[in-house]
Design an enzyme around this catalytic site. Structure first.
Site, PDB file in Angstrom:
ATOM      1  CG  HIS A 107      34.261  42.510  41.784  1.00 31.83           C
ATOM      2  ND1 HIS A 107      34.877  41.433  41.181  1.00 31.83           N
ATOM      3  CD2 HIS A 107      35.191  43.504  41.816  1.00 31.83           C
ATOM      4  CE1 HIS A 107      36.136  41.759  40.879  1.00 31.83           C
ATOM      5  NE2 HIS A 107      36.347  43.012  41.256  1.00 31.83           N
ATOM      6  CG  HIS A 135      41.102  42.188  39.201  1.00 29.37           C
ATOM      7  ND1 HIS A 135      40.012  41.986  38.412  1.00 29.37           N
ATOM      8  CD2 HIS A 135      40.639  42.813  40.315  1.00 29.37           C
ATOM      9  CE1 HIS A 135      38.934  42.451  39.016  1.00 29.37           C
ATOM     10  NE2 HIS A 135      39.275  42.962  40.171  1.00 29.37           N
ATOM     11  CD  GLU A 137      43.348  44.658  44.021  1.00 24.56           C
ATOM     12  OE1 GLU A 137      43.257  43.508  43.550  1.00 24.56           O
ATOM     13  OE2 GLU A 137      42.465  45.175  44.752  1.00 24.56           O
ATOM     14  CG  ASP A 187      34.585  44.448  45.662  1.00 26.40           C
ATOM     15  OD1 ASP A 187      33.911  43.585  45.093  1.00 26.40           O
ATOM     16  OD2 ASP A 187      35.820  44.560  45.508  1.00 26.40           O
TER      17      ASP A 187
HETATM   18  N1  ADE Z   1      37.299  40.380  43.903  1.00 27.68           N
HETATM   19  C1  ADE Z   1      36.489  41.367  44.321  1.00 27.68           C
HETATM   20  N2  ADE Z   1      37.183  42.498  44.478  1.00 27.68           N
HETATM   21  C2  ADE Z   1      38.466  42.235  44.143  1.00 27.68           C
HETATM   22  C3  ADE Z   1      39.664  43.002  44.080  1.00 27.68           C
HETATM   23  N3  ADE Z   1      39.704  44.294  44.406  1.00 27.68           N
HETATM   24  N4  ADE Z   1      40.792  42.370  43.692  1.00 27.68           N
HETATM   25  C4  ADE Z   1      40.776  41.075  43.375  1.00 27.68           C
HETATM   26  N5  ADE Z   1      39.689  40.327  43.406  1.00 27.68           N
HETATM   27  C5  ADE Z   1      38.536  40.891  43.777  1.00 27.68           C
HETATM   28 ZN    ZN Z   2      38.044  44.162  41.405  1.00 36.65          ZN
END
Ligand code: ADE
Ligand code: ZN
Length: 349
Positions: free
Chosen positions: A30, A208, A211, A290
């Site tokens: 991101h 995504h 997670e 990130d």
């Molecule tokens: N936005 C930025 N990082 C993220 C993550 N790990 N999971 C979901 N949304 C995100």
């Molecule tokens: Zn992500």
């Protein structure tokens, strides 16, 4: 390059220089997650924005997360400093410079347009700020790149549809779309129409899933959104039929080890299932998500896998090859990267 590794002597761990030299592809990054604390303060000053932090140390002290939402709160708050196309361009240039040091040869970069438009930043400002720099990535940083716009699943699907429609009308230079933000309670099924529109316009699709959310969300991403890759996807391991499906079709999972530790998806890196995922034949890739928030960039993630699990040249080459194969590249672009990985392996072996 290093002490020769022979059949009779156990392989010495890969050195930092060898890890850096591995040709890498980043598929889950991101751009807003590369906003370093120093840049936050610099942009705040440039834009005359008052931040609720006393100083750099005070800001840094807040980088402790208990789950995805606790991270997202800080991630979205810090974006207040991103106002102009120049801000987005500076952010992108800083990432590309750092990625080049990490040995990244191709990066597919996520941008969250709604995180900016809801604050009054024009869609064209954030998209062109990032895209104009990515367009120069090969000439300036020796790496190819692509832009993927990600929609916030905790905002209405109608808003995502409106943003996508505007992006299509403005002929924005995007390779594909994704889905991110708070996962639990926001299943992929809600975004079927958005992804159908993207596919109708020839855009690549990722999301995504798995997670924090259940394997059911991964199934939905695959069957309803028809994604080419799954971002994270580590909870797929809870469903054997899903694992078989992913293995048979070699659908890539963009796994983010540091992220999973910092967002408490796993307890420690030593508990991370990445080696088990590789052993099961899943098309695992390594990514930084990130990096400004999670303690390291792509090279640091690879290095930690070497240090924590003793992964060697064969495993690292497999991880990197998986990413090349899953990237939205032409065969002409893919081939030299595969050759470069093979050459790296021959040198370090
Ligand atoms: N936005 C930025 N990082 C993220 C993550 N790990 N999971 C979901 N949304 C995100
Ligand atoms: Zn992500």
């Amino acid at each position: 390059m290093s002490t020769p590794r022979t059949a009779t002597s156990p392989a010495a761990p890969l050195t930092r220089a060898e890890v850096l030299a591995l040709p890498k592809v980043e598929l889950h990054l991101h751009i807003e997650g590369t906003l370093e604390p120093e840049l936050i303060l610099r942009l705040a000053e440039r834009n005359g924005i008052r931040l609720p932090y006393a100083d750099l140390d005070d800001l840094r002290a807040r980088y402790e997360f208990t789950d995805l939402q606790s991270f997202l709160n800080l991630y979205y708050a810090n974006m207040a400093v991103l106002q102009t196309a120049e801000d987005f361009a500076d952010l992108t240039r800083a990432y590309l410079a750092r990625a080049q040091q990490a040995g990244v040869r191709h990066a597919e970069v996520f941008l969250d347009p709604q995180a900016h438009t809801v604050r009054g930043v024009a869609l064209a400002t954030c998209v062109s700020g990032v895209a104009d720099v990515l367009e120069q990535s090969e000439a300036e940083f020796g790496m190819t790149s692509a832009l993927i716009v990600t929609f916030l699943r905790d905002r209405p699907a109608a808003e995502a549809l409106a943003v996508l429609t505007e992006l299509i009308e403005m002929e924005a230079p995007i390779e594909g779309i994704g889905l991110d933000s708070a996962e639990v309670g926001h299943p992929p099924v809600d975004f079927e129409e958005v992804f159908a529109l993207a596919r109708a316009h020839g855009l690549e699709c990722v999301a995504h899933a798995g997670e924090e959310g259940p394997p059911e969300y991964v199934w939905q991403a695959l069957t309803l959104l028809q994604v080419a890759r799954v971002d994270h996807g580590i909870r797929s391991l809870e469903d054997d039929a899903l694992v078989s499906h992913l293995v048979e079709r070699q659908i890539a999972l963009t796994v983010c080890p540091f992220s999973n530790v910092r967002l408490r998806v796993v307890d420690t890196l030593a508990d991370h299932p990445l080696p088990a995922m590789l052993a099961r034949g899943l098309a695992v890739t390594v990514n930084s998500d990130d990096p400004a928030y999670f303690g390291g960039y792509l090279d640091d993630n690879f290095q930690a896998l070497v240090t924590t699990f003793g992964l060697g040249a064969t495993e690292l080459a497999t991880l990197s090859r998986n990413a090349v194969l899953a990237a939205f590249l032409t065969e002409e672009q893919r081939e030299p990267l595969l050759v470069a990985i093979e050459e790296w392996q021959a040198v370090v072996a």
